[in-house]
Scaffold this motif. Sequence first.
Motif, PDB file in Angstrom:
ATOM      1  N   LEU A   1       0.824  -1.207   0.000  1.00 19.10           N
ATOM      2  CA  LEU A   1       0.000   0.000   0.000  1.00 19.10           C
ATOM      3  C   LEU A   1       0.856   1.254   0.000  1.00 19.10           C
ATOM      4  O   LEU A   1       0.574   2.218  -0.726  1.00 19.10           O
ATOM      5  CB  LEU A   1      -0.953  -0.004   1.195  1.00 19.10           C
ATOM      6  CG  LEU A   1      -2.088  -1.024   1.129  1.00 19.10           C
ATOM      7  CD1 LEU A   1      -2.820  -1.094   2.464  1.00 19.10           C
ATOM      8  CD2 LEU A   1      -3.049  -0.706  -0.007  1.00 19.10           C
TER       9      LEU A   1
ATOM     10  N   PHE B   1       0.574   3.326  -3.353  1.00 18.83           N
ATOM     11  CA  PHE B   1      -0.324   4.458  -3.169  1.00 18.83           C
ATOM     12  C   PHE B   1       0.290   5.583  -2.351  1.00 18.83           C
ATOM     13  O   PHE B   1      -0.374   6.581  -2.078  1.00 18.83           O
ATOM     14  CB  PHE B   1      -1.641   3.988  -2.535  1.00 18.83           C
ATOM     15  CG  PHE B   1      -2.339   2.973  -3.391  1.00 18.83           C
ATOM     16  CD1 PHE B   1      -3.053   3.363  -4.503  1.00 18.83           C
ATOM     17  CD2 PHE B   1      -2.238   1.624  -3.103  1.00 18.83           C
ATOM     18  CE1 PHE B   1      -3.673   2.431  -5.312  1.00 18.83           C
ATOM     19  CE2 PHE B   1      -2.854   0.676  -3.899  1.00 18.83           C
ATOM     20  CZ  PHE B   1      -3.570   1.079  -5.016  1.00 18.83           C
TER      21      PHE B   1
ATOM     22  N   LEU C   1     -12.462  -2.930  -5.327  1.00 15.15           N
ATOM     23  CA  LEU C   1     -10.996  -2.954  -5.393  1.00 15.15           C
ATOM     24  C   LEU C   1     -10.475  -2.109  -6.552  1.00 15.15           C
ATOM     25  O   LEU C   1      -9.566  -1.290  -6.386  1.00 15.15           O
ATOM     26  CB  LEU C   1     -10.499  -4.395  -5.513  1.00 15.15           C
ATOM     27  CG  LEU C   1      -8.984  -4.581  -5.578  1.00 15.15           C
ATOM     28  CD1 LEU C   1      -8.324  -4.086  -4.294  1.00 15.15           C
ATOM     29  CD2 LEU C   1      -8.660  -6.054  -5.816  1.00 15.15           C
TER      30      LEU C   1
ATOM     31  N   THR D   1     -11.429   1.715  -5.988  1.00 15.22           N
ATOM     32  CA  THR D   1     -10.589   2.274  -4.930  1.00 15.22           C
ATOM     33  C   THR D   1      -9.163   2.460  -5.424  1.00 15.22           C
ATOM     34  O   THR D   1      -8.556   3.516  -5.195  1.00 15.22           O
ATOM     35  CB  THR D   1     -10.613   1.368  -3.686  1.00 15.22           C
ATOM     36  OG1 THR D   1     -11.959   1.224  -3.237  1.00 15.22           O
ATOM     37  CG2 THR D   1      -9.778   1.943  -2.567  1.00 15.22           C
ATOM     38  N   SER D   2      -8.626   1.457  -6.083  1.00 12.45           N
ATOM     39  CA  SER D   2      -7.249   1.558  -6.596  1.00 12.45           C
ATOM     40  C   SER D   2      -7.123   2.711  -7.575  1.00 12.45           C
ATOM     41  O   SER D   2      -6.177   3.497  -7.499  1.00 12.45           O
ATOM     42  CB  SER D   2      -6.837   0.248  -7.280  1.00 12.45           C
ATOM     43  OG  SER D   2      -6.822  -0.805  -6.360  1.00 12.45           O
ATOM     44  N   TRP D   3      -8.069   2.830  -8.474  1.00 18.44           N
ATOM     45  CA  TRP D   3      -8.026   3.890  -9.483  1.00 18.44           C
ATOM     46  C   TRP D   3      -8.117   5.271  -8.829  1.00 18.44           C
ATOM     47  O   TRP D   3      -7.328   6.160  -9.133  1.00 18.44           O
ATOM     48  CB  TRP D   3      -9.161   3.692 -10.488  1.00 18.44           C
ATOM     49  CG  TRP D   3      -9.127   4.704 -11.595  1.00 18.44           C
ATOM     50  CD1 TRP D   3      -8.245   4.780 -12.638  1.00 18.44           C
ATOM     51  CD2 TRP D   3     -10.018   5.813 -11.751  1.00 18.44           C
ATOM     52  NE1 TRP D   3      -8.536   5.848 -13.435  1.00 18.44           N
ATOM     53  CE2 TRP D   3      -9.632   6.503 -12.908  1.00 18.44           C
ATOM     54  CE3 TRP D   3     -11.112   6.266 -11.019  1.00 18.44           C
ATOM     55  CZ2 TRP D   3     -10.292   7.642 -13.362  1.00 18.44           C
ATOM     56  CZ3 TRP D   3     -11.771   7.391 -11.478  1.00 18.44           C
ATOM     57  CH2 TRP D   3     -11.362   8.070 -12.629  1.00 18.44           C
TER      58      TRP D   3
ATOM     59  N   ARG E   1      -7.495   6.108  -5.713  1.00 18.77           N
ATOM     60  CA  ARG E   1      -6.351   6.383  -4.836  1.00 18.77           C
ATOM     61  C   ARG E   1      -5.092   6.672  -5.653  1.00 18.77           C
ATOM     62  O   ARG E   1      -4.273   7.476  -5.238  1.00 18.77           O
ATOM     63  CB  ARG E   1      -6.140   5.240  -3.860  1.00 18.77           C
ATOM     64  CG  ARG E   1      -7.299   5.132  -2.861  1.00 18.77           C
ATOM     65  CD  ARG E   1      -6.883   4.441  -1.612  1.00 18.77           C
ATOM     66  NE  ARG E   1      -7.989   4.211  -0.715  1.00 18.77           N
ATOM     67  CZ  ARG E   1      -8.500   5.120   0.122  1.00 18.77           C
ATOM     68  NH1 ARG E   1      -8.013   6.330   0.162  1.00 18.77           N
ATOM     69  NH2 ARG E   1      -9.494   4.799   0.933  1.00 18.77           N
ATOM     70  N   ARG E   2      -4.921   6.023  -6.786  1.00 18.12           N
ATOM     71  CA  ARG E   2      -3.767   6.316  -7.651  1.00 18.12           C
ATOM     72  C   ARG E   2      -3.879   7.711  -8.237  1.00 18.12           C
ATOM     73  O   ARG E   2      -2.888   8.389  -8.426  1.00 18.12           O
ATOM     74  CB  ARG E   2      -3.650   5.290  -8.784  1.00 18.12           C
ATOM     75  CG  ARG E   2      -3.273   3.899  -8.362  1.00 18.12           C
ATOM     76  CD  ARG E   2      -1.867   3.760  -7.908  1.00 18.12           C
ATOM     77  NE  ARG E   2      -0.966   3.949  -9.028  1.00 18.12           N
ATOM     78  CZ  ARG E   2       0.326   4.075  -8.900  1.00 18.12           C
ATOM     79  NH1 ARG E   2       0.881   4.014  -7.722  1.00 18.12           N
ATOM     80  NH2 ARG E   2       1.088   4.257  -9.940  1.00 18.12           N
TER      81      ARG E   2
END
Length: 176
Positions: A86, A90, A157, A160-162, A164-165
């Motif tokens: 993480l 991120f 998932l 959130t990943s997109w 947060r990136r």
Amino acid sequence: MTGAQQYFFYFIIYSFLGWVLEGTYNLYSNGSFRKEGFMKGPFKPMYGFAPLFLLLARDLALPLPVFLLLALIIPSAVEFISGWLLKTLFHRQWWDYSGLRYHLQGHICLRFSLYWWVLCIACIYGIQPLMEFLYQRVEPLWELLLPPVAFFFTADLLWTSWTRRRGGKKLELGES
């Protein structure tokens, strides 16, 4: 023999129970159930992966002392790897044990590793038999629910990943 469908059931249930556990701990320690995690939905995947790895180890019929050692090592390794990933991907640290003694890069510490050890033993020997009983009772329903649950988890998932990136590369410490 346990199949992928059954393991995914355990993963989802334990990930959800981890979300409940962390929320309850946060309510007790900070007065609010809501504690920001990596995922937006009600899942804490670390709490799903550690029991799965321990179930695989249990199925190897290892001697009890070896299994008990793995019950200490596996959740700590999952937590360390999760924290490192993480932070690397991120640029944010969602938990930080660096204020506690015997920590490793703030991702794990001896005190919480011992908590996870006790929790994992309780999980495998106390909760897991109930999970197996529950799965036997809901298996036909789970076959119907698995696709939408898998979709919801995967969408959470990926979303959130997109997001947060996109949120920037600045290193910040999350809520503790």
